[in-house]
Enzyme design. Sequence first.
Site, PDB file in Angstrom:
ATOM      1  N   TYR A 108       0.842  -1.200   0.000  1.00 48.08           N
ATOM      2  CA  TYR A 108       0.000   0.000   0.000  1.00 48.08           C
ATOM      3  C   TYR A 108       0.873   1.244   0.000  1.00 48.08           C
ATOM      4  O   TYR A 108       1.948   1.262   0.625  1.00 48.08           O
ATOM      5  CB  TYR A 108      -0.873   0.051   1.262  1.00 48.08           C
ATOM      6  CG  TYR A 108      -2.046  -0.894   1.270  1.00 48.08           C
ATOM      7  CD1 TYR A 108      -3.228  -0.559   0.617  1.00 48.08           C
ATOM      8  CD2 TYR A 108      -1.979  -2.109   1.937  1.00 48.08           C
ATOM      9  CE1 TYR A 108      -4.309  -1.419   0.631  1.00 48.08           C
ATOM     10  CE2 TYR A 108      -3.053  -2.980   1.951  1.00 48.08           C
ATOM     11  CZ  TYR A 108      -4.214  -2.626   1.296  1.00 48.08           C
ATOM     12  OH  TYR A 108      -5.292  -3.479   1.304  1.00 48.08           O
ATOM     13  N   TYR A 147      -0.410  -9.794   0.538  1.00 49.03           N
ATOM     14  CA  TYR A 147       0.627  -9.233   1.420  1.00 49.03           C
ATOM     15  C   TYR A 147       0.558  -9.896   2.786  1.00 49.03           C
ATOM     16  O   TYR A 147      -0.501 -10.365   3.204  1.00 49.03           O
ATOM     17  CB  TYR A 147       0.482  -7.708   1.535  1.00 49.03           C
ATOM     18  CG  TYR A 147      -0.857  -7.217   2.034  1.00 49.03           C
ATOM     19  CD1 TYR A 147      -1.150  -7.168   3.398  1.00 49.03           C
ATOM     20  CD2 TYR A 147      -1.834  -6.770   1.146  1.00 49.03           C
ATOM     21  CE1 TYR A 147      -2.374  -6.699   3.856  1.00 49.03           C
ATOM     22  CE2 TYR A 147      -3.054  -6.306   1.597  1.00 49.03           C
ATOM     23  CZ  TYR A 147      -3.325  -6.277   2.944  1.00 49.03           C
ATOM     24  OH  TYR A 147      -4.541  -5.821   3.389  1.00 49.03           O
ATOM     25  N   ARG A 157      -2.725 -12.161   3.355  1.00 50.29           N
ATOM     26  CA  ARG A 157      -4.104 -11.872   2.958  1.00 50.29           C
ATOM     27  C   ARG A 157      -4.358 -12.343   1.524  1.00 50.29           C
ATOM     28  O   ARG A 157      -3.539 -12.124   0.631  1.00 50.29           O
ATOM     29  CB  ARG A 157      -4.373 -10.352   2.973  1.00 50.29           C
ATOM     30  CG  ARG A 157      -4.370  -9.641   4.315  1.00 50.29           C
ATOM     31  CD  ARG A 157      -5.416 -10.094   5.297  1.00 50.29           C
ATOM     32  NE  ARG A 157      -6.698 -10.504   4.764  1.00 50.29           N
ATOM     33  CZ  ARG A 157      -7.691  -9.717   4.367  1.00 50.29           C
ATOM     34  NH1 ARG A 157      -7.562  -8.424   4.456  1.00 50.29           N
ATOM     35  NH2 ARG A 157      -8.821 -10.208   3.916  1.00 50.29           N
ATOM     36  N   HIS A 160      -7.274  -8.645  -2.499  1.00 51.93           N
ATOM     37  CA  HIS A 160      -8.587  -8.036  -2.245  1.00 51.93           C
ATOM     38  C   HIS A 160      -8.560  -6.554  -2.593  1.00 51.93           C
ATOM     39  O   HIS A 160      -7.497  -5.926  -2.609  1.00 51.93           O
ATOM     40  CB  HIS A 160      -9.001  -8.213  -0.783  1.00 51.93           C
ATOM     41  CG  HIS A 160      -8.025  -7.595   0.172  1.00 51.93           C
ATOM     42  ND1 HIS A 160      -6.887  -8.240   0.589  1.00 51.93           N
ATOM     43  CD2 HIS A 160      -7.988  -6.368   0.759  1.00 51.93           C
ATOM     44  CE1 HIS A 160      -6.202  -7.451   1.395  1.00 51.93           C
ATOM     45  NE2 HIS A 160      -6.841  -6.302   1.515  1.00 51.93           N
ATOM     46  N   HIS A 162     -10.527  -3.100  -1.196  1.00 52.46           N
ATOM     47  CA  HIS A 162     -11.432  -2.537  -0.183  1.00 52.46           C
ATOM     48  C   HIS A 162     -12.478  -1.677  -0.876  1.00 52.46           C
ATOM     49  O   HIS A 162     -12.152  -0.901  -1.783  1.00 52.46           O
ATOM     50  CB  HIS A 162     -10.649  -1.671   0.805  1.00 52.46           C
ATOM     51  CG  HIS A 162      -9.664  -2.445   1.626  1.00 52.46           C
ATOM     52  ND1 HIS A 162      -9.950  -2.918   2.880  1.00 52.46           N
ATOM     53  CD2 HIS A 162      -8.393  -2.843   1.368  1.00 52.46           C
ATOM     54  CE1 HIS A 162      -8.903  -3.561   3.362  1.00 52.46           C
ATOM     55  NE2 HIS A 162      -7.936  -3.527   2.455  1.00 52.46           N
TER      56      HIS A 162
HETATM   57 FE   LIG Z   1      -6.097  -4.629   2.572  1.00 50.69          FE
END
Ligand SMILES: [Fe+2]
Length: 240
Positions: A108, A147, A157, A160, A162
Site C-alpha cells: 500500500y 501481502y 491476505r 482483495h 477494499h
Molecule cells: Fe487490505
Amino acid sequence: MIADNQIVLPDDPSVGPEVQVDYPGYRSTRLRAPKRPLVTSPEELHSLRGPVFGDESIEETDHDLTAQHEDEPLGERIVVSGRVLDEDGRPIRGALVEVWQANAAGRYRHDVDRHPAPLDPNFSGAGRVLTDADGSYRFVTIKPGSYPWGNHENAWRPAHIHFSIFGRAFTQRLVTQMYFPGDPLFEFDPIFHSVRDPKARELLVSSFDLETTTPEWALGYRWDIVLGRAGGTTPFETET
Ligand SMILES: [Fe+2]
C-alpha cells in the site's frame, strides 16, 4: 489457550459463538469490537436519506487507477464492475463507490505499510465513482498482490480490493472487501472467515466475466453489491 502465532478462524469451536467480531485470529478486533450490546436504531431512521454526493466531487480519472500518473502502473490490468442494488433488486443510482488497494506487489502507498515490496510511482491505489441510472459502477485498475499481515505465523491476505459505499439512506453505508475467485489463501484468512456463513462469504468473491473482459487489454471481474439490512445482502466489515 491460543498461541499468538496460531491461525484462529472465528468458526474455530475454541473461539466460541459470541466473538465473531472480536477474536484472537484478527488481533485488532480486540480494540475495535463493541464491548457492550448493540442498540437497534428506530425503524423510522432507516428510511432517512443519507448524504448524497454530486458529480462535481468526482474527477475524470478517479475511476481509472491506471491513469492517475504520468505512466501506467505495473501489474495485470483488470476491469472491476457491477451494480449496486437494494434488497428488492432495484438499482441504487448515484451511490458513491470508493476503492483502495495494494499495488501488484502487495504494497500500500501508506506510511505504516512496512512490507518490503516495491512501491509503484505510477499507482496510488485509490479510486471513486458514482453509480449510473442502472446502479452500475466500473473501475479500471491492476490486480492487487497478496501481502503478509502478521496476525499468525505465515499470514498472508488473499488478494482483495477494499470497498466503501455511500448509498441513499443511512442504512446503505457499507465497508467491505472484494476478493478474486479461486484464491488459495481463502481457507487461512481470519478476515474472510469473519463472515461465518459460507454462502454469505461467497458473496464477497467476484466472478471472472468474459463480457467485462476487454479484448487485447484487460481481464474483467463482476461484483454486485446489495445494500440493506435483511439476509442475503453483501456482508460488511464491522470495524468502521
Ligand atoms: Fe487490505
